[in-house]
Design a protein around this motif. Structure first.
Motif, PDB file in Angstrom:
ATOM      1  N   GLN A  14       0.824  -1.203   0.000  1.00 50.94           N
ATOM      2  CA  GLN A  14       0.000   0.000   0.000  1.00 50.94           C
ATOM      3  C   GLN A  14       0.864   1.262   0.000  1.00 50.94           C
ATOM      4  OE1 GLN A  14      -2.327  -1.031   3.496  1.00 50.94           O
ATOM      5  NE2 GLN A  14      -4.136  -1.416   2.237  1.00 50.94           N
ATOM      6  N   VAL A  15       1.971   1.218   0.747  1.00 48.49           N
ATOM      7  CA  VAL A  15       2.894   2.356   0.752  1.00 48.49           C
ATOM      8  C   VAL A  15       3.475   2.558  -0.645  1.00 48.49           C
ATOM      9  CG1 VAL A  15       5.146   3.147   1.562  1.00 48.49           C
ATOM     10  CG2 VAL A  15       3.469   2.252   3.190  1.00 48.49           C
ATOM     11  N   ARG A  16       3.877   1.452  -1.266  1.00 44.74           N
ATOM     12  CA  ARG A  16       4.452   1.538  -2.610  1.00 44.74           C
ATOM     13  C   ARG A  16       3.444   2.115  -3.594  1.00 44.74           C
ATOM     14  NH1 ARG A  16       6.372  -3.386  -2.970  1.00 44.74           N
ATOM     15  NH2 ARG A  16       4.454  -4.236  -3.840  1.00 44.74           N
ATOM     16  N   GLU A  17       2.191   1.686  -3.510  1.00 44.19           N
ATOM     17  CA  GLU A  17       1.170   2.192  -4.426  1.00 44.19           C
ATOM     18  C   GLU A  17       0.894   3.671  -4.183  1.00 44.19           C
ATOM     19  OE1 GLU A  17      -1.163   2.080  -7.650  1.00 44.19           O
ATOM     20  OE2 GLU A  17       0.170   0.497  -6.900  1.00 44.19           O
ATOM     21  N   TYR A  18       0.882   4.070  -2.904  1.00 41.78           N
ATOM     22  CA  TYR A  18       0.686   5.490  -2.592  1.00 41.78           C
ATOM     23  C   TYR A  18       1.819   6.327  -3.176  1.00 41.78           C
ATOM     24  CZ  TYR A  18       0.530   9.844   0.020  1.00 41.78           C
ATOM     25  OH  TYR A  18       0.500  11.169   0.354  1.00 41.78           O
ATOM     26  N   LEU A  19       3.046   5.838  -3.015  1.00 40.92           N
ATOM     27  CA  LEU A  19       4.193   6.585  -3.530  1.00 40.92           C
ATOM     28  C   LEU A  19       4.159   6.671  -5.050  1.00 40.92           C
ATOM     29  CD1 LEU A  19       7.003   5.227  -1.169  1.00 40.92           C
ATOM     30  CD2 LEU A  19       5.980   7.509  -1.142  1.00 40.92           C
ATOM     31  N   ARG A  20       3.735   5.591  -5.714  1.00 42.48           N
ATOM     32  CA  ARG A  20       3.620   5.631  -7.174  1.00 42.48           C
ATOM     33  C   ARG A  20       2.618   6.707  -7.602  1.00 42.48           C
ATOM     34  NH1 ARG A  20       5.625   1.702 -10.474  1.00 42.48           N
ATOM     35  NH2 ARG A  20       6.634  -0.083  -9.474  1.00 42.48           N
ATOM     36  N   GLU A  21       1.472   6.753  -6.927  1.00 39.92           N
ATOM     37  CA  GLU A  21       0.468   7.761  -7.256  1.00 39.92           C
ATOM     38  C   GLU A  21       1.015   9.163  -6.988  1.00 39.92           C
ATOM     39  OE1 GLU A  21      -2.969   6.774  -5.008  1.00 39.92           O
ATOM     40  OE2 GLU A  21      -3.409   4.951  -6.136  1.00 39.92           O
ATOM     41  N   LEU A  22       1.792   9.309  -5.912  1.00 42.36           N
ATOM     42  CA  LEU A  22       2.378  10.606  -5.592  1.00 42.36           C
ATOM     43  C   LEU A  22       3.365  11.037  -6.676  1.00 42.36           C
ATOM     44  CD1 LEU A  22       2.775  12.930  -3.571  1.00 42.36           C
ATOM     45  CD2 LEU A  22       4.539  11.529  -2.448  1.00 42.36           C
ATOM     46  N   VAL A  23       4.210  10.095  -7.116  1.00 43.88           N
ATOM     47  CA  VAL A  23       5.185  10.392  -8.171  1.00 43.88           C
ATOM     48  C   VAL A  23       4.471  10.810  -9.450  1.00 43.88           C
ATOM     49  CG1 VAL A  23       6.883   9.337  -9.722  1.00 43.88           C
ATOM     50  CG2 VAL A  23       7.051   8.973  -7.260  1.00 43.88           C
ATOM     51  N   GLU A  24       3.374  10.117  -9.796  1.00 41.29           N
ATOM     52  CA  GLU A  24       2.638  10.438 -11.017  1.00 41.29           C
ATOM     53  C   GLU A  24       2.007  11.827 -10.960  1.00 41.29           C
ATOM     54  OE1 GLU A  24      -0.143   7.316 -11.597  1.00 41.29           O
ATOM     55  OE2 GLU A  24       1.384   5.823 -12.149  1.00 41.29           O
ATOM     56  N   SER A  25       1.760  12.324  -9.757  1.00 44.92           N
ATOM     57  CA  SER A  25       1.140  13.646  -9.618  1.00 44.92           C
ATOM     58  C   SER A  25       2.170  14.777  -9.653  1.00 44.92           C
ATOM     59  CB  SER A  25       0.359  13.721  -8.304  1.00 44.92           C
ATOM     60  OG  SER A  25       1.237  13.738  -7.176  1.00 44.92           O
ATOM     61  N   LEU A  26       3.448  14.414  -9.610  1.00 46.35           N
ATOM     62  CA  LEU A  26       4.523  15.401  -9.600  1.00 46.35           C
ATOM     63  C   LEU A  26       5.275  15.371 -10.918  1.00 46.35           C
ATOM     64  CD1 LEU A  26       5.842  14.670  -5.975  1.00 46.35           C
ATOM     65  CD2 LEU A  26       4.352  16.554  -6.682  1.00 46.35           C
ATOM     66  N   THR A  27       6.292  16.196 -11.041  1.00 40.65           N
ATOM     67  CA  THR A  27       7.114  16.217 -12.241  1.00 40.65           C
ATOM     68  C   THR A  27       8.552  15.874 -11.861  1.00 40.65           C
ATOM     69  OG1 THR A  27       7.536  18.593 -11.980  1.00 40.65           O
ATOM     70  CG2 THR A  27       5.663  17.944 -13.362  1.00 40.65           C
ATOM     71  N   PRO A  28       9.363  15.403 -12.834  1.00 36.63           N
ATOM     72  CA  PRO A  28      10.754  15.047 -12.524  1.00 36.63           C
ATOM     73  C   PRO A  28      11.499  16.179 -11.822  1.00 36.63           C
ATOM     74  CG  PRO A  28      10.197  14.296 -14.719  1.00 36.63           C
ATOM     75  CD  PRO A  28       9.035  15.127 -14.243  1.00 36.63           C
ATOM     76  N   GLY A  29      12.204  15.816 -10.749  1.00 36.77           N
ATOM     77  CA  GLY A  29      12.961  16.800  -9.981  1.00 36.77           C
ATOM     78  C   GLY A  29      12.211  17.381  -8.807  1.00 36.77           C
ATOM     79  N   ASP A  30      10.888  17.176  -8.727  1.00 37.50           N
ATOM     80  CA  ASP A  30      10.117  17.699  -7.600  1.00 37.50           C
ATOM     81  C   ASP A  30      10.505  16.974  -6.312  1.00 37.50           C
ATOM     82  OD1 ASP A  30       8.753  19.509  -9.101  1.00 37.50           O
ATOM     83  OD2 ASP A  30       6.865  18.384  -9.174  1.00 37.50           O
TER      84      ASP A  30
END
Length: 278
Positions: A14-30
């Motif tokens: 669940q942590v991994r899935e949350y982090l994936r969703e978080l990464v998808e909402s951001l841009t490279p370097g954020d």
């Protein structure tokens, strides 16, 4: 997701899935929130959170910077494999959205030897030019390419030529026009020496490309094997699922990722554009 629950394995997923969703909402370097903030937000322990973060770091989605924190990893480079035919030429050269440059690591004339001679259909004593190139995107190491070309095809070629121009244009200037290439791709890991050149940890995931290029007469003009960073390079296939011709020879074939019988055509693919994943 404000809280995760369940056993240790489930929490990590669940942590991994949350982090994936978080990464998808951001841009490279954020920047990514600190471990303490994420632990409080998700209601998990530091070891559980770190295990999930480690998974995404290993997958090339997050990077840790000592003393600074966590950040969304740089965008990957995507090579699209598209069906041949149509208005595009049968053989296309990859083009990148970023700034691609080359640095010559080795430039050696030598006898072909048995193995390279077989691939290029040359006598083992025939001369070949062996070149190792470091390929960079926006100044960052991306790949190591090992090129072997019959020496008689490129008289007078210099390292500066390879660093300052497209190799296929250089071949064309010598009267050699590439027509077709057969390329194989397989997963691998980098050695300690390769890791130093590519600025990645030893045993990092990588993609190994092997390509034999021929001209219009079927003569081999280039043999290349390359190592591309697995954390920055991604292959995308475009597959036609149109109905088959009733007179098409051969039976159904299996294609990776598609259940047997679901793919109804036998399309070939050629190298398309290289683009960053946003």
């Amino acid at each position: 997701m404000s809280e995760v629950s369940g056993g240790a394995g489930l929490k990590r997923d669940q942590v991994r899935e949350y982090l994936r969703e978080l990464v998808e909402s951001l841009t490279p370097g954020d920047p990514v929130p600190s471990e303490r903030t994420l632990c409080a937000r998700l209601g998990v322990s530091r070891p559980t959170l770190r295990a999930g973060v480690d998974d995404l770091v290993g997958a090339g989605l997050l990077v840790r910077e000592h003393g600074r924190g966590m950040f969304v990893a740089p965008a990957r480079i995507v090579q699209e494999l598209a069906p041949a035919g149509g208005p595009e030429p049968a053989f296309t050269v990859p083009r990148a959205a970023g700034s691609w440059t080359s640095r010559v690591l080795e430039f050696t004339p030598l006898p072909a030897g048995a193995a390279i001679g077989r691939k290029l259909r040359l006598s083992p004593a025939a001369g070949v030019l062996r070149v190792a190139l470091l390929r960079l995107v926006d100044g960052e190491p991306m790949a190591i390419e090992h090129l072997h070309v019959p020496a008689e095809l490129v008289p007078g070629l210099s390292p500066a030529d390879l660093e300052g121009g497209d190799f296929y244009e250089l071949l064309a200037a010598h009267g050699v026009r590439v027509h077709e290439a057969v390329q194989a791709i397989e997963p691998t890991v980098v050695s300690e020496r390769e890791a130093r050149v590519l600025s990645v940890p030893p045993l990092s995931p990588a993609l190994r490309f092997e390509r034999l290029t021929t001209d219009a007469t079927g003569r081999p003009v280039e043999y290349v094997h390359s190592l591309y960073r697995g954390d920055r390079y991604r292959i995308v296939s475009r597959i036609s699922l149109a109905a088959p011709s009733p007179t098409a020879p051969g039976g159904p074939r299996h294609h990776p990722g598609i259940p047997p019988g679901d793919l109804t055509t036998r399309a070939t693919v050629t190298t398309g554009d290289i683009q960053p994943v946003l």
